[in-house]
Design a protein around this motif. Structure first.
Motif, short mmCIF file in Angstrom:
data_model
loop_
_atom_site.label_atom_id
_atom_site.label_comp_id
_atom_site.label_asym_id
_atom_site.label_seq_id
_atom_site.Cartn_x
_atom_site.Cartn_y
_atom_site.Cartn_z
N TYR A 4 -43.38 5.28 -8.85
CA TYR A 4 -43.89 3.92 -8.64
C TYR A 4 -44.27 3.67 -7.18
N THR A 5 -43.38 4.01 -6.26
CA THR A 5 -43.62 3.73 -4.83
C THR A 5 -44.87 4.42 -4.34
N GLN A 6 -45.04 5.68 -4.70
CA GLN A 6 -46.21 6.45 -4.25
C GLN A 6 -47.50 5.90 -4.86
N THR A 7 -47.44 5.52 -6.13
CA THR A 7 -48.63 4.95 -6.78
C THR A 7 -49.03 3.63 -6.14
N ALA A 8 -48.04 2.78 -5.89
CA ALA A 8 -48.33 1.50 -5.24
C ALA A 8 -48.93 1.71 -3.86
N ALA A 9 -48.43 2.72 -3.13
CA ALA A 9 -48.98 3.01 -1.81
C ALA A 9 -50.44 3.44 -1.90
N LEU A 10 -50.77 4.30 -2.86
CA LEU A 10 -52.15 4.77 -3.01
C LEU A 10 -53.09 3.63 -3.40
N LEU A 11 -52.60 2.71 -4.23
CA LEU A 11 -53.43 1.57 -4.63
C LEU A 11 -53.68 0.61 -3.48
N ASN A 12 -52.86 0.70 -2.45
CA ASN A 12 -53.03 -0.15 -1.27
C ASN A 12 -53.60 0.62 -0.09
N GLY A 13 -54.14 1.82 -0.36
CA GLY A 13 -54.83 2.57 0.68
C GLY A 13 -53.92 3.37 1.58
N ARG A 14 -52.65 3.52 1.22
CA ARG A 14 -51.72 4.32 2.04
C ARG A 14 -51.39 5.60 1.30
N SER A 15 -51.51 6.71 1.98
CA SER A 15 -51.28 8.01 1.35
C SER A 15 -49.81 8.39 1.45
N PRO A 16 -49.19 8.85 0.34
CA PRO A 16 -47.81 9.34 0.42
C PRO A 16 -47.75 10.63 1.21
N ASP A 17 -46.55 11.03 1.56
CA ASP A 17 -46.38 12.27 2.32
C ASP A 17 -46.90 13.46 1.51
N GLY A 18 -47.77 14.24 2.14
CA GLY A 18 -48.31 15.41 1.45
C GLY A 18 -49.53 15.06 0.63
N GLN A 19 -50.56 15.90 0.71
CA GLN A 19 -51.81 15.65 0.00
C GLN A 19 -51.80 16.22 -1.42
N TRP A 20 -50.72 16.85 -1.82
CA TRP A 20 -50.67 17.46 -3.14
C TRP A 20 -49.66 16.74 -4.03
N PHE A 21 -49.48 15.46 -3.78
CA PHE A 21 -48.52 14.70 -4.57
C PHE A 21 -48.87 14.72 -6.06
N GLY A 22 -50.15 14.54 -6.39
CA GLY A 22 -50.56 14.47 -7.79
C GLY A 22 -50.20 15.72 -8.57
N MET A 23 -50.58 16.90 -8.05
CA MET A 23 -50.31 18.14 -8.77
C MET A 23 -48.82 18.50 -8.74
N ALA A 24 -48.13 18.12 -7.65
CA ALA A 24 -46.68 18.36 -7.59
C ALA A 24 -45.97 17.50 -8.65
N LYS A 25 -46.42 16.25 -8.80
CA LYS A 25 -45.86 15.37 -9.82
C LYS A 25 -46.17 15.91 -11.22
N TRP A 26 -47.35 16.46 -11.39
CA TRP A 26 -47.76 17.08 -12.66
C TRP A 26 -46.76 18.18 -13.05
N LEU A 27 -46.48 19.07 -12.11
CA LEU A 27 -45.58 20.19 -12.38
C LEU A 27 -44.15 19.71 -12.61
N ALA A 28 -43.69 18.75 -11.80
CA ALA A 28 -42.32 18.24 -11.93
C ALA A 28 -42.12 17.52 -13.25
N THR A 29 -43.14 16.81 -13.72
CA THR A 29 -43.03 16.09 -15.00
C THR A 29 -42.97 17.08 -16.17
N VAL A 30 -43.76 18.13 -16.11
CA VAL A 30 -43.70 19.16 -17.14
C VAL A 30 -42.31 19.80 -17.18
N ALA A 31 -41.77 20.14 -16.01
CA ALA A 31 -40.45 20.76 -15.95
C ALA A 31 -39.37 19.82 -16.48
N THR A 32 -39.46 18.54 -16.14
CA THR A 32 -38.48 17.57 -16.64
C THR A 32 -38.55 17.45 -18.15
#
Length: 466
Positions: free
Chosen positions: A314-342
């Motif tokens: 949630y926090t990272q998504t809200a930041a992106l919607l407000n023009g602020r980038s979360p730490d690391g430019q590969w958050f999307g694909m890292a989240k993709w992999l972590a969600t599959v593993a979970t």
């Protein structure tokens, strides 16, 4: 003199019967909407518990970053063991269980197996524990199963305990509770209605049942009354799309359609389908070992991106919607992999919110490559809806829920276009809708459990009448 008296009796009798019917209808709606209110309150309490667990995880990881390598692998093993031992039908999202329950015989033991209060209590506790550990999952899918169980139990209580035969159909109770749980969880009444029509109402007359839709709206509006009119994601400045944004919308739809389709296909394959043929027995015989490995994968991925993938996103998504980038430019694909593993770990937890976070992260990557097409925030917004639509193949629900969550009404047409295209692209990679495919497995499982129970009862010795 007798004629007027006789003629007066007939209208009086009809009026009395009419008043009785009105009273019965009013009572039916009152009881039904009362159950929907209970669903909303339970969903809000669940949300508060989940937020508390997420806050605790942030504090623990912030103070001891290495703790993820202990909490996640061993924690996943503990949650998987509890799920197998006490709440087998509570694993995963919860939406497939509800879809399966609606297709089972009304009021059957198999139906109650999937949407029981006992399973719901375990669902809440185990999902909250997974968020405390840092699993990449959400609470919205579980809220759907919990809402269905609460509503079904409410209707059965009035019917069985109080003896009021109000004509509630079990599938109507389940649909209203499930969609009401989603509406209350996201604070999105309209999205709850669309979810009931598009997902739960497939091949069913429930989609046009007025009392079901009234129940969903009641849960959603009660959530709005208690939480206020604020959107799920708070956006400081409105996101405006210009006519020239169509190229960017098409690009987001195509890329998220491919990645969302692969996401759905891999989840449906499961750990068994991902392993070589000679190792495919391991997930069935050693589920705790798989859970440990999945927890370790989530910990490693989280460490690589400074912990941004833990929790719902949630926090990272809200930041992106407000023009602020979360730490690391590969958050999307890292989240993709972590969600599959979970998900492969086989513990309770939803994929709804993580899919939104994945889409927002992918949108950021697209904006870095094609930034001239649209404002970066728009890439995140469109990609959220597109990825969710690709993963679930429910484009209307995805577009409406993102619109309501962000109050981006001006972008509705673009969201609809992106979700329809992304869903079409995803279907070429994964032809079967994710929730409905998983629901078929839960349906077979529930029927098998019920048949085994009936067989054991039939073969048991008769009790001594003395």
């Amino acid at each position: 003199m007798q004629q007027p008296l006789e003629s007066n009796k007939i209208p009086s009798s009809k009026a009395a019967r009419r008043r009785g019917r009105i009273s019965r209808t009013t009572l039916t709606y009152a009881v039904f909407l009362g159950g929907a209110s209970c669903v909303a309150l339970v969903s809000l309490a669940f949300a508060m518990l989940a937020e508390a667990m997420l806050s605790m995880n942030v504090k623990i990881i912030g103070a001891y970053s290495w703790s993820a390598f202990l909490m996640l692998p061993f924690g996943f093993v503990g949650l998987r063991w509890l799920t197998i031992r006490y709440a087998q039908q509570a694993r995963g999202s919860g939406i497939p269980q509800v879809i399966a329950a609606m297709s089972l015989p009304a009021s059957s033991g198999a139906q109650r197996t999937l949407v029981s209060l006992r399973q719901s209590i375990w669902k809440i506790g185990l999902t909250a524990a997974s968020l405390l550990l840092g699993a990449s999952s959400g609470r919205e899918g579980p809220s759907v199963q919990v809402g269905a169980a609460v509503m079904l139990s409410w209707g059965q209580w009035w019917h069985q305990k109080l003896g009021l035969r109000l004509g509630f159909r079990p599938e109507a109770l389940i649909a209203a509770g499930a969609a009401g749980g989603l509406a209350a969880a996201f604070n999105t009444p309209l999205a709850g209605i669309v979810f009931a029509i598009e997902e739960l109402g497939r091949n069913s007359a429930i989609r046009w049942d007025r009392i079901v839709l009234s129940g969903v709206l009641t849960a959603g509006f009660l959530s709005l009354a208690l939480l206020g009119g604020q959107s799920y994601f708070r956006i400081d400045e409105s996101v405006l799309l210009l006519r020239g944004a169509w190229k960017g919308v098409l690009l987001c739809a195509l890329i998220n359609g491919v990645l969302g389709g692969l996401f759905s296909k891999i989840l449906l394959m499961g750990p068994t389908g991902m392993l070589p043929a000679r190792w495919r027995h391991i997930p069935l015989k050693r589920p705790l070992l798989i859970a440990f490995g999945c927890g370790l994968v989530v910990a490693v991925v989280g460490w690589a991106v400074d912990g941004s993938i833990y929790g719902t996103g949630y926090t990272q998504t809200a930041a992106l919607l407000n023009g602020r980038s979360p730490d690391g430019q590969w958050f999307g694909m890292a989240k993709w992999l972590a969600t599959v593993a979970t998900y492969f770990a086989g513990i309770p937890g939803g994929i709804f919110t993580p899919c939104l976070a994945i889409g927002a992260g992918i949108g950021e990557n697209i904006s870095l490559l094609f930034g001239g097409l649209m404002e970066p925030r728009i890439f995140a917004l469109i990609s959220m809806a597109a990825f969710l639509a690709a993963a679930t193949q429910a484009p209307i629900t995805a577009s409406v829920i993102v619109m309501e969550m962000t109050k981006s009404h001006d972008a509705t047409l673009y969201l609809l276009a992106a979700t329809l295209i992304a869903s079409f692209v995803a279907r070429q990679l994964s032809p079967h809708a994710f929730y409905h495919s998983v629901a078929r497995g839960f349906r077979r499982e529930a029927l098998a459990i019920h048949q085994v129970g009936n067989a054991s009862t039939a073969t048991a010795p008769l009790p001594d009448k003395q």
